[in-house]
Design a protein around this motif. Sequence first.
Motif, PDB file in Angstrom:
ATOM      1  N   SER A   1       1.070  -1.259  -0.048  1.00  0.00           N
ATOM      2  CA  SER A   1      -0.089  -0.134  -0.019  1.00  0.00           C
ATOM      3  C   SER A   1       0.724   1.207  -0.015  1.00  0.00           C
ATOM      4  O   SER A   1       0.557   2.170  -0.671  1.00  0.00           O
TER       5      SER A   1
ATOM      6  N   TRP B   1      -5.163   1.112  -8.805  1.00  0.00           N
ATOM      7  CA  TRP B   1      -6.061   1.708  -7.775  1.00  0.00           C
ATOM      8  C   TRP B   1      -7.215   2.542  -8.026  1.00  0.00           C
ATOM      9  O   TRP B   1      -6.906   3.322  -9.102  1.00  0.00           O
TER      10      TRP B   1
ATOM     11  N   ARG C   1      -5.439   2.370  -0.155  1.00  0.00           N
ATOM     12  CA  ARG C   1      -5.701   2.303  -1.324  1.00  0.00           C
ATOM     13  C   ARG C   1      -7.046   1.622  -1.578  1.00  0.00           C
ATOM     14  O   ARG C   1      -6.997   0.485  -1.003  1.00  0.00           O
ATOM     15  N   ARG C   2      -7.847   1.840  -2.305  1.00  0.00           N
ATOM     16  CA  ARG C   2      -9.000   1.332  -2.866  1.00  0.00           C
ATOM     17  C   ARG C   2      -9.019   0.514  -4.164  1.00  0.00           C
ATOM     18  O   ARG C   2      -8.722   1.282  -5.141  1.00  0.00           O
ATOM     19  N   LYS C   3      -9.426  -0.540  -4.354  1.00  0.00           N
ATOM     20  CA  LYS C   3      -9.650  -1.273  -5.518  1.00  0.00           C
ATOM     21  C   LYS C   3     -11.358  -1.740  -5.488  1.00  0.00           C
ATOM     22  O   LYS C   3     -11.437  -2.481  -4.557  1.00  0.00           O
TER      23      LYS C   3
ATOM     24  N   HIS D   1     -14.476  -2.270  -4.114  1.00  0.00           N
ATOM     25  CA  HIS D   1     -15.237  -1.984  -2.771  1.00  0.00           C
ATOM     26  C   HIS D   1     -14.144  -2.330  -1.530  1.00  0.00           C
ATOM     27  O   HIS D   1     -14.545  -2.028  -0.436  1.00  0.00           O
ATOM     28  N   THR D   2     -13.015  -2.833  -1.872  1.00  0.00           N
ATOM     29  CA  THR D   2     -12.083  -3.348  -0.855  1.00  0.00           C
ATOM     30  C   THR D   2     -10.923  -2.305  -0.682  1.00  0.00           C
ATOM     31  O   THR D   2     -10.333  -1.776  -1.831  1.00  0.00           O
ATOM     32  N   TRP D   3     -10.607  -1.816   0.383  1.00  0.00           N
ATOM     33  CA  TRP D   3      -9.239  -1.274   0.865  1.00  0.00           C
ATOM     34  C   TRP D   3      -8.408  -1.844   1.259  1.00  0.00           C
ATOM     35  O   TRP D   3      -8.287  -2.883   2.142  1.00  0.00           O
TER      36      TRP D   3
ATOM     37  N   LEU E   1     -13.609   4.802   4.761  1.00  0.00           N
ATOM     38  CA  LEU E   1     -14.467   3.554   4.662  1.00  0.00           C
ATOM     39  C   LEU E   1     -15.870   4.095   4.157  1.00  0.00           C
ATOM     40  O   LEU E   1     -16.200   5.117   4.662  1.00  0.00           O
TER      41      LEU E   1
ATOM     42  N   TYR F   1     -17.311  -3.481   7.691  1.00  0.00           N
ATOM     43  CA  TYR F   1     -16.320  -4.002   6.965  1.00  0.00           C
ATOM     44  C   TYR F   1     -15.778  -5.028   7.627  1.00  0.00           C
ATOM     45  O   TYR F   1     -15.658  -4.890   8.915  1.00  0.00           O
TER      46      TYR F   1
END
Length: 676
Positions: free
Chosen positions: A543, A575, A593-595, A597-599, A619, A624
Amino acid sequence: MANVPSRRVVVGATAGAVLTGALAAPASAAPPDHVTIASPNGRLRMTVRVADGRLRYQVARHGTVLVPSSGLGLDLADRPSLTAGLVLESVRRRTIDERWRPVWGPDALVRNHARECVLRTVQPATGLRLDLIVRVFDDGVGFRYRLPAQAGLDHYTVTAERTEFSLPPTATSWSLAAGTDWNADERHYRQAPLADVKTAQTPLSLATRSGEYIVVHEAALIDYPSMTLAADGNRPGTFTSELISLPDGAKAHLGGEFSTPWRTLVIGGRPGDLAESHLIENLNEPCALTDTSWISPGTYVGVWWELQRRHTTWTEGPRHGATTERVKRYIDLAREAGASSVLAEGWNTNAGGSWAGQDFLTPRADFDLAEVLRYARAGGVGFTAHNETRGFVDYYEQHLETIFARYAELGIHSVKTGYATKFVLGGVNRSHFDQEAVRHYQRVIETAARHQIMIIAHEAIKPTGLARTYPNMMTGEGVAGMEQHHYMGRLGNPPEQATILPFTRFMGGPADYTPGVLNVTWDPAGLGTRVQTTSATQLALYSVFFSPLQMLADTPENYHSHPGFAYLKDMPASWDETRFLDCVIGDYTVVARRKGHTWYLGAITDEHDRTLRLPLRFLGRGRYRAEIYGDAADTSWHDNPLPIDVRTETVRASTVLRLKLVAGGGTAIRFRRARS
């Protein structure tokens, strides 16, 4: 090769971006004695004037001058200096406001919003014309020189660039000493009062006593030498651009209309403002490639770390690493990890040893290239060919088209280049960073693009945002990366270095740092060196550091024996959103970093234990599931770096986590939306 966009580039820009206001204002009838360009939000201002015949500028933020009056200009051979005798003829302004989608990047959507001003000057005594193009963004400024097409400048030589940066001498700085050696960028960043810095590579980063953060760098480096900085001994804090010389002592040989690279100042009120900035990219031309569907970011594995640790060899023999069976083992690892490609260093004839006589097409006797490619394709995995030129650049250029054409026929779409130790181009061993070297790197990228090949470049020029224009330039070295834990001796890379890099080296673009060594104490050859982090830190680096081709650098055996490997499976390399949350340069860094809906979050610290309070406001709504990989209770960077504590928690945006980091340690967290 002039850095003037072709018609194809301009057409691509129009098709790929939404322009929301870039109309030029009419030229002023009578230019004023000074011109001020404000950022779109009005908080940053750059003022340019011609004083005593010389262009000068200053930069202020929130009304406070950060860069006081600094000189500008160029010296051309056999002509009066363009630092004197200039007259401002006209001023032209426009606003740029567009949104564009990178092929890959830390963010899926980028806004390019700036106010531009073109100041046209003339030297009446000679008739020479020099334009200064300025763009002011909310997070910094960029300016470049343009020599318009004019009589007497069909061919000319730049002997010096006289750009000054007058910076606060009391500021704390992070820099590398300027150098011309092949590994000038592969050293440790030093922290020092700016007044103590004599020379610097760019980027040069600093924090002022008033809490401002500034990075000096350049953008769109094409057909011109790399810029370093030299301190003015009579004016503490003032630096002048120092270009890397050609073997004949000149800086650049040019012809016709030419625009230099942009000189850039990224400015923010916190370290994260620097790392989140897209200013460098925005000063580059839009994508020049009409088809980018073949460019695919992802992680990769390969025969590399075991070579660095001298477990196997580049050269043929009983310990040769890149054998058919060994590379197949890495292909299996890639399938398990969700990696897109496998690198094999030492696969081709005469790799290793003196590295002479390579052709980059003939495999070693114990490496069946056809079988490896078949096996990889069957598993949905690509192959990355290693082209370590060892500085035999003339040979490489002569055969470049043949090499890449053959790779394209074989279905090889990524190449890792290398230029260790020397750079023999044009029959002369030169700096890796002079004008001709820069031209070579550009030829490699353009040739690779024609054959749909992505490039990982080692020992090449620092990044200056050119990947926006040529997104097949995926990543490069120019950093004291993982291998320096071996080459820098027993102490390797001190832990603080990783907390500095996002605000220095990474300012220009991605780095092939090659993280992910989970068995940090692995020393099969008894070298007496090791990776100077805990294992959890290695997970957090995915990250903290960005690269669209990001290596999972450890061996199959080390991954399969370590619980942290589960975190790396299906790791994104491009990302949708990036946030630098809590950072103190040189102390600690926290990045999310977000891809989709996943951080993914990484937190690292320097040589000191610390506990961080981490609000999760980034978030989205709902619950989560946080999968937390941290240092265990008995983890010690020096004595017991391998243990990892793996736990899960249910969290919300309102949650505040407490992260306990041991010295040299870190925490990696994956946040997945919980099922309702």
